[in-house]
Each structure stands twice: as C-alpha cells, then as structure tokens.
Write an enzyme that holds these catalytic residues in place. Structure first.
Site, PDB file in Angstrom:
ATOM      1  N   LYS A  12       0.230   3.903  -2.628  1.00 58.38           N
ATOM      2  CA  LYS A  12      -0.780   4.970  -2.530  1.00 58.38           C
ATOM      3  C   LYS A  12      -0.156   6.346  -2.363  1.00 58.38           C
ATOM      4  CE  LYS A  12      -4.027   1.577  -0.883  1.00 58.38           C
ATOM      5  NZ  LYS A  12      -4.410   0.762   0.273  1.00 58.38           N
ATOM      6  N   SER A  45       0.796  -1.227   0.000  1.00 60.64           N
ATOM      7  CA  SER A  45       0.000   0.000   0.000  1.00 60.64           C
ATOM      8  C   SER A  45       0.826   1.273   0.000  1.00 60.64           C
ATOM      9  CB  SER A  45      -0.962   0.008   1.188  1.00 60.64           C
ATOM     10  OG  SER A  45      -0.247   0.020   2.391  1.00 60.64           O
ATOM     11  N   SER A  82      -6.110   3.734   4.086  1.00 58.67           N
ATOM     12  CA  SER A  82      -5.564   2.779   3.122  1.00 58.67           C
ATOM     13  C   SER A  82      -6.654   2.146   2.266  1.00 58.67           C
ATOM     14  CB  SER A  82      -4.758   1.684   3.840  1.00 58.67           C
ATOM     15  OG  SER A  82      -3.902   1.029   2.949  1.00 58.67           O
TER      16      SER A  82
END
Length: 234
Positions: A63, A60, A115
């Site tokens: 991102k 993640s 997230s």
C-alpha cells in the site's frame, strides 16, 4: 538540524538504540524480521541490511507503493465510486459500500492508516480501470520513476499472489522516495483520523505500535511496518 532516516522491514521488529551506531561499525541485530534495510534518506547510503535483495511477499506494505502512485497520478479531490469488487475485498477494510463515493485522498488515508483493502482496490480501479491495468502501470512507475528492479505487484493491497513480491531494499527505496512527498508524509505520520463513511463511522488509529506510542520512541514520525524516523545530525 534534522535529517530523515528510513527503515524498511518485512516483519515487525523492535527498533533499538544500537541502530544509531550502525553507520560507524558493523552490528549484528537480533531481528525477528526476515529482511531489513536502514537507509540514510539524504544520501541513500545503506546503514544496515539483512537479506536486503531476497524476494519476499510484502503483504500490506504494498500500500505504500499504491499510495505514492495514486498521489502522483491522481486528482486528490477527485471523487471515486466504489465498485462491488472493491467493497467485497477480504481482510482489513474501511467498510466501503458498493456505489459509495469518496475523494481519492480520503481513500488513501483509509488505506494507509487503517490498511483498508477495499480502499486500495477502489483506488486502483479509479486510476486505471482494472486491476490488471493498475498492476502493469504501477510496476512501470516503480521501475521508471523510482528505479527499483526486483519488485512485481499484481494488486494494490498486497493480498497473496505468488507473483506479487518485492525486496527489503526495493521497499526502502520506494519508501524513501515516497516520504519526500508532503501529502504522503502527512498521511504516513497520521496517528488518529475520524472516519465518516456511508456504512461505518469510526476513529481510525495507526496500526504501528511505535508511532502510536505503545513502544515509545519519539523519533519515529511515520510508518506501517516501515519506519520513518528523525535523527539529530552531529
């Protein structure tokens, strides 16, 4: 006078006071992370590195790149319509519904703070129509605008793909670029956000244990598993 120092890691590690000496002399840190880079944000000087140029799966942390790309390319007040594909993403979400509409900035908040994989996908499709077009444009942006050469992303949220990779050094450079944007910096440092969605109302809390105070370190001003901290300049 304050200056920012960015630390990029692949896996979570405990940030210790030893870091403050690493510019003066080499140190060996007992890190659990497979890769780590500590940069001076002003000069770009590498203060500490571990496996800095080894290609790894970023999960993640992707991102961060999606967020700064969206902030610089998109209209933050523009309305995003969530597709079925976005709403059905696996993993951590902000529980968007198919057809739900939300401002781009709100989705960036949901993506960085909670997230949200669904928010990331909705952002990608809004900006570039399809995931493939988004990935192509994001990779070009990272190379041409930020100057990284060892990163290749295939999606906006970091769900596993064998062709989706970066390095600790590239992530440090990307993050150092991103934190100079005031919109990104504000979201990156947000600890708590009230979230009102079509199907989900909640209070979002940062996942970063140091930022929310579970591992107290007041110099930390933003982060995911990437840490942004302030240090006194002597």
């Amino acid at each position: 006078m304050k200056k920012f120092v960015s630390c990029t890691i692949i896996l979570l590690f405990l940030f210790t006071t030893q870091i403050k000496t690493c510019a003066a002399e080499p140190v060996q840190l007992d890190l659990k992370s497979e890769g780590a880079v500590l940069l001076d944000s002003d000069t770009g000087a590498v203060l500490y590195a571990k496996n800095a140029n080894e290609k790894m799966y970023p999960a993640s942390l992707t991102k961060i790149a999606t967020a700064i790309y969206a902030i610089e390319k998109g209209n933050l007040g523009g309305i995003v319509t969530v597709s079925k594909n976005a709403a059905s993403q696996d993993g951590t979400r902000v529980y968007l519904n198919e057809g739900e509409q939300a401002p781009l900035q709100k989705l960036i908040q949901g993506m960085l703070i909670n997230s949200g994989n669904d928010a990331a996908m909705a952002i990608a499709e809004h900006l570039d129509g399809t995931v493939d077009h988004f990935a192509e444009n994001l990779n070009n942006y990272l190379k041409n605008n930020i100057g990284v050469n060892n990163t290749h992303f295939t999606n906006p949220n970091g769900l596993f793909d064998e062709n989706h990779y970066t390095t600790a050094m590239d992530l440090a450079i990307i993050t150092n670029y991103a934190i100079k944007n005031p919109v990104f910096a504000e979201i990156f440092g947000t600890k708590v956000l009230e979230w009102q969605g079509q199907s989900w109302a909640s209070t979002l809390y940062t996942h970063h244990r140091m930022l929310k105070g579970e591992l107290p370190y007041p110099e930390v001003t933003g982060g995911r598993r990437v840490i942004q901290m302030k240090q006194n300049k002597h």
